[in-house]
Design a protein around this motif. Structure first.
Motif, mmCIF file in Angstrom:
data_model
loop_
_atom_site.group_PDB
_atom_site.id
_atom_site.type_symbol
_atom_site.label_atom_id
_atom_site.label_comp_id
_atom_site.label_asym_id
_atom_site.label_seq_id
_atom_site.Cartn_x
_atom_site.Cartn_y
_atom_site.Cartn_z
ATOM 1 N N ALA A 63 9.631 -0.973 3.778
ATOM 2 C CA ALA A 63 9.689 -1.518 2.415
ATOM 3 C C ALA A 63 11.149 -1.798 2.052
ATOM 4 O O ALA A 63 11.921 -0.883 1.756
ATOM 5 C CB ALA A 63 9.065 -0.540 1.422
ATOM 6 N N LYS A 65 12.724 -2.825 -0.431
ATOM 7 C CA LYS A 65 13.346 -2.498 -1.711
ATOM 8 C C LYS A 65 14.002 -1.119 -1.712
ATOM 9 O O LYS A 65 14.848 -0.831 -2.544
ATOM 10 C CB LYS A 65 12.345 -2.631 -2.862
ATOM 11 C CG LYS A 65 11.307 -1.540 -2.976
ATOM 12 C CD LYS A 65 10.470 -1.786 -4.234
ATOM 13 C CE LYS A 65 9.520 -0.666 -4.568
ATOM 14 N NZ LYS A 65 8.363 -0.568 -3.649
ATOM 15 N N ASP A 84 8.067 -5.173 4.363
ATOM 16 C CA ASP A 84 7.318 -5.324 3.122
ATOM 17 C C ASP A 84 8.313 -5.770 2.064
ATOM 18 O O ASP A 84 9.281 -5.066 1.792
ATOM 19 C CB ASP A 84 6.683 -3.968 2.755
ATOM 20 C CG ASP A 84 6.199 -3.917 1.310
ATOM 21 O OD1 ASP A 84 5.556 -4.889 0.873
ATOM 22 O OD2 ASP A 84 6.460 -2.905 0.631
ATOM 23 N N ALA A 107 4.310 -8.160 -1.554
ATOM 24 C CA ALA A 107 3.601 -7.628 -2.725
ATOM 25 C C ALA A 107 4.385 -7.964 -3.993
ATOM 26 O O ALA A 107 5.490 -8.502 -3.926
ATOM 27 C CB ALA A 107 3.433 -6.116 -2.597
ATOM 28 N N HIS A 204 -1.418 0.645 -2.509
ATOM 29 C CA HIS A 204 -0.167 1.420 -2.484
ATOM 30 C C HIS A 204 -0.192 2.251 -3.750
ATOM 31 O O HIS A 204 -0.131 1.714 -4.845
ATOM 32 C CB HIS A 204 1.042 0.474 -2.452
ATOM 33 C CG HIS A 204 2.348 1.174 -2.681
ATOM 34 N ND1 HIS A 204 2.930 1.971 -1.722
ATOM 35 C CD2 HIS A 204 3.173 1.218 -3.750
ATOM 36 C CE1 HIS A 204 4.060 2.475 -2.211
ATOM 37 N NE2 HIS A 204 4.228 2.027 -3.432
ATOM 38 N N SER A 207 4.971 6.560 -5.045
ATOM 39 C CA SER A 207 6.124 6.897 -4.221
ATOM 40 C C SER A 207 6.473 8.371 -4.369
ATOM 41 O O SER A 207 6.049 9.020 -5.330
ATOM 42 C CB SER A 207 7.303 6.030 -4.654
ATOM 43 O OG SER A 207 8.279 5.984 -3.658
ATOM 44 N N GLY A 243 3.016 2.452 1.210
ATOM 45 C CA GLY A 243 3.998 3.469 1.613
ATOM 46 C C GLY A 243 3.862 4.695 0.748
ATOM 47 O O GLY A 243 2.751 5.040 0.341
ATOM 48 N N GLY A 244 4.972 5.359 0.479
ATOM 49 C CA GLY A 244 4.953 6.407 -0.526
ATOM 50 C C GLY A 244 5.222 7.830 -0.081
ATOM 51 O O GLY A 244 5.327 8.722 -0.928
ATOM 52 N N GLU A 279 3.569 0.834 4.978
ATOM 53 C CA GLU A 279 4.780 0.283 4.354
ATOM 54 C C GLU A 279 5.731 1.373 3.876
ATOM 55 O O GLU A 279 6.024 1.469 2.689
ATOM 56 C CB GLU A 279 4.390 -0.580 3.147
ATOM 57 C CG GLU A 279 3.421 -1.684 3.446
ATOM 58 C CD GLU A 279 2.882 -2.377 2.183
ATOM 59 O OE1 GLU A 279 2.419 -3.517 2.295
ATOM 60 O OE2 GLU A 279 2.936 -1.763 1.094
ATOM 61 N N PRO A 280 6.213 2.220 4.784
ATOM 62 C CA PRO A 280 7.121 3.278 4.327
ATOM 63 C C PRO A 280 8.487 2.714 3.952
ATOM 64 O O PRO A 280 9.015 1.835 4.639
ATOM 65 C CB PRO A 280 7.229 4.205 5.540
ATOM 66 C CG PRO A 280 6.869 3.360 6.718
ATOM 67 C CD PRO A 280 6.014 2.222 6.231
ATOM 68 N N GLY A 281 9.041 3.197 2.862
ATOM 69 C CA GLY A 281 10.391 2.803 2.466
ATOM 70 C C GLY A 281 11.271 4.037 2.422
ATOM 71 O O GLY A 281 12.019 4.343 3.350
ATOM 72 N N ARG A 282 11.126 4.789 1.341
ATOM 73 C CA ARG A 282 11.927 5.987 1.124
ATOM 74 C C ARG A 282 11.977 6.912 2.350
ATOM 75 O O ARG A 282 13.032 7.415 2.714
ATOM 76 C CB ARG A 282 11.324 6.752 -0.057
ATOM 77 C CG ARG A 282 12.163 7.929 -0.537
ATOM 78 C CD ARG A 282 11.353 8.774 -1.541
ATOM 79 N NE ARG A 282 10.751 7.978 -2.581
ATOM 80 C CZ ARG A 282 11.305 7.727 -3.771
ATOM 81 N NH1 ARG A 282 12.470 8.238 -4.081
ATOM 82 N NH2 ARG A 282 10.687 6.964 -4.658
ATOM 83 N N TYR A 376 16.551 3.726 -2.724
ATOM 84 C CA TYR A 376 16.611 3.489 -4.174
ATOM 85 C C TYR A 376 17.954 3.951 -4.740
ATOM 86 O O TYR A 376 18.044 4.407 -5.875
ATOM 87 C CB TYR A 376 15.415 4.150 -4.879
ATOM 88 C CG TYR A 376 14.100 3.705 -4.263
ATOM 89 C CD1 TYR A 376 13.639 2.408 -4.462
ATOM 90 C CD2 TYR A 376 13.360 4.535 -3.419
ATOM 91 C CE1 TYR A 376 12.473 1.959 -3.859
ATOM 92 C CE2 TYR A 376 12.192 4.092 -2.812
ATOM 93 C CZ TYR A 376 11.759 2.806 -3.044
ATOM 94 O OH TYR A 376 10.610 2.372 -2.442
HETATM 95 C C1 LIG Z 1 7.800 0.433 -3.138
HETATM 96 C C2 LIG Z 1 6.691 0.039 -2.265
HETATM 97 C C3 LIG Z 1 6.555 0.605 -0.992
HETATM 98 C C4 LIG Z 1 7.461 1.680 -0.473
HETATM 99 O O1 LIG Z 1 7.322 2.875 -1.148
HETATM 100 P P1 LIG Z 1 8.096 4.172 -0.626
HETATM 101 O O2 LIG Z 1 7.735 5.221 -1.580
HETATM 102 O O3 LIG Z 1 9.543 3.856 -0.638
HETATM 103 O O4 LIG Z 1 7.593 4.461 0.758
HETATM 104 C C5 LIG Z 1 5.523 0.145 -0.196
HETATM 105 N N1 LIG Z 1 4.666 -0.799 -0.624
HETATM 106 C C6 LIG Z 1 4.761 -1.357 -1.834
HETATM 107 C C7 LIG Z 1 3.803 -2.396 -2.246
HETATM 108 C C8 LIG Z 1 5.780 -0.960 -2.702
HETATM 109 O O5 LIG Z 1 5.864 -1.517 -3.914
#
Ligand SMILES: *Cc1c(COP(=O)(O)O)cnc(C)c1O
Length: 426
Positions: A63, A65, A84, A107, A204, A207, A243-244, A279-282, A376
């Motif tokens: 992800a 962002k 993502d 998204a 999703h 987070s 993700g999350g 979709e892992p980000g954090r 973030y």
């Molecule tokens: C923010 C987001 C993520 C990533 O979330 P994390 O908590 O950082 O893993 C994945 N998918 C979507 C659609 C998001 O908006």
């Protein structure tokens, strides 16, 4: 746990290291504040995700962002991850970093016509659509451009992820997605659109999620819909669970691992036969980063002790925005401890990194490391108070690389100068 914060940020002879470099050495060369990332921490995390999901056909889409620095994106791209995205700007960065379009999912509740057309032209893997109107508009724009677009519908499974309300996204009252009870009807309409190819389902739920059970609930509910769609002859190709996964902000935190997630969701997704997207980000970048700042002043007011540093909420918004905890370490370990508020220079009471925190008794010019700031952090930074955004540094073993220069004042004013000058001459 080793002394310090992790294998990547630890003390050696009272000096905080990132991999094999003393952070003080980097700080004295780069100046402060700056974001510092351990490349090994990122690589190990990627590896952990890949191993956890290797038994099932899975596309891991980082992800963007969470952290969209181009060099960070490049690490994910080189390791074959997808992306993502949530804006045209992130798509632009994705292409700069070399991500192939067939690994990009998009998204967002408010994609503009400009952004939609841009992504249609780039022929991305999937638009994760969040409203009926978005489907109508996509169909029209695709028609105009003489293209077919692939979509997944983001459903809102009405599950409480038990995290901060600002980052809960899967409850019915949230602005995200389409309610799961209405989604069937939306699918029925979407498959009739001439320029739309309905290929997936997406959810999703939020987070910084610290338990696996909300995922199980969300994926089970969503899988039910997949089966109902199948009965009606609507066959999908992928199942995107978002993700999350949470990370360690406090040393004692114990978030779920990629393995925990895989073990819980793969058996459910397997029953649908669909390709899995995550979709892992954090959880890919958060613990790999720290924000390094220098003590500017100390002051006492009554029995309150303040440590005022050269970085603030414009660099790292999370404490102000979510009242988030970040662990803070002194870059040079001290014998004595104090209890202090660690605050930034910005003219807002919310501009703090920690309140009433027990911390090493640092002095003017000492450095502090705000931990778990890789996600973030820089991506949410701003120029508030006309403060140049921080530099960013990537460490690999005993080398470090400046991956973003510190902004300077002329960079900040550049887009305003001509306008001001022309107003004066008029
Ligand atoms: C923010 C987001 C993520 C990533 O979330 P994390 O908590 O950082 O893993 C994945 N998918 C979507 C659609 C998001 O908006």
């Amino acid at each position: 746990m080793e002394e310090g914060f992790s294998r990547y940020f630890y003390y050696r002879e009272n000096q905080l290291f990132c991999e094999n470099i003393p952070i003080k050495e980097i700080a004295s060369k780069v100046g402060t504040p700056f974001y510092l990332y351990s490349k090994q921490a990122i690589l190990d995390r990627i590896d952990q995700y890949k191993k956890a999901f290797e038994e099932y056909n899975t596309l891991i889409c980082y992800a963007a962002k969470a952290n969209s620095n181009l060099s960070i994106l490049k690490i994910f791209e080189e390791n074959d991850l997808g992306l993502d995205i949530v804006s045209g700007g992130e798509l632009y960065k994705a292409k700069k970093a070399g991500f192939p379009s067939n690994k990009i999912v998009y998204a967002g509740v408010g994609k503009t016509d400009f952004e939609l057309e841009y992504a249609i032209r780039e022929n991305i893997l999937s638009f994760n659509v969040e409203s009926e109107m978005e489907i109508d508009v996509l169909d029209e724009l695709a028609e105009k451009l003489n293209k077919t677009v692939r979509i997944s519908i983001r459903v809102n499974p009405d599950v409480d992820p038990k995290t901060h309300p600002y980052i809960s996204t899967g409850l019915r009252k949230s602005k995200f997605g389409i309610d799961i009870d209405e989604a069937l009807n939306v699918y029925r309409k979407a498959v009739k659109k001439k320029n739309i190819d309905v290929i997936g389902i997406h959810c999703h739920i939020g987070s910084q999620i610290m338990e696996i059970s909300p995922y199980v609930e969300a994926v089970e509910k969503t899988a039910e819909l997949v089966f109902r769609l199948k009965k009606e002859g609507i066959e999908l190709q992928h199942f995107d669970i978002g993700g999350g996964i949470g990370i360690r902000y406090r040393p004692e935190d114990n978030p779920p691992t990629p393995e925990d997630l895989a073990k819980a969701v793969i058996p459910i997704v397997r029953t649908t036969g669909l390709r899995l997207i995550i979709e892992p980000g954090r959880s890919l970048i958060g613990e790999a980063g720290a924000l390094i700042t220098q003590v500017v002043f100390l002051k006492n007011k009554g029995d309150k002790h303040f440590i005022i540093v050269d970085s603030g909420m414009n660099d790292l918004l999370r404490p102000a925005m979510y009242n988030a905890y970040h662990h803070i370490l002194s870059v040079e370990k001290k014998e004595r401890k104090v209890v202090a508020d660690i605050v930034g220079p910005i003219c807002e009471t919310g501009d703090f990194f920690a309140l009433d925190r027990e911390i090493d008794d640092v002095q003017r010019k000492d450095y502090l490391a705000v931990m778990s700031a890789g996600a973030y952090g820089s991506s949410m930074s701003s120029n508030y108070n006309v403060r140049p955004r921080a530099a960013e540094v990537l460490v690999s073993d005993n080398s470090f690389y400046l991956i973003k220069e510190r902004e300077d004042y002329s960079y900040i004013t550049k887009l305003e100068e001509d306008a001001m000058a022309s107003l004066i001459t008029e």
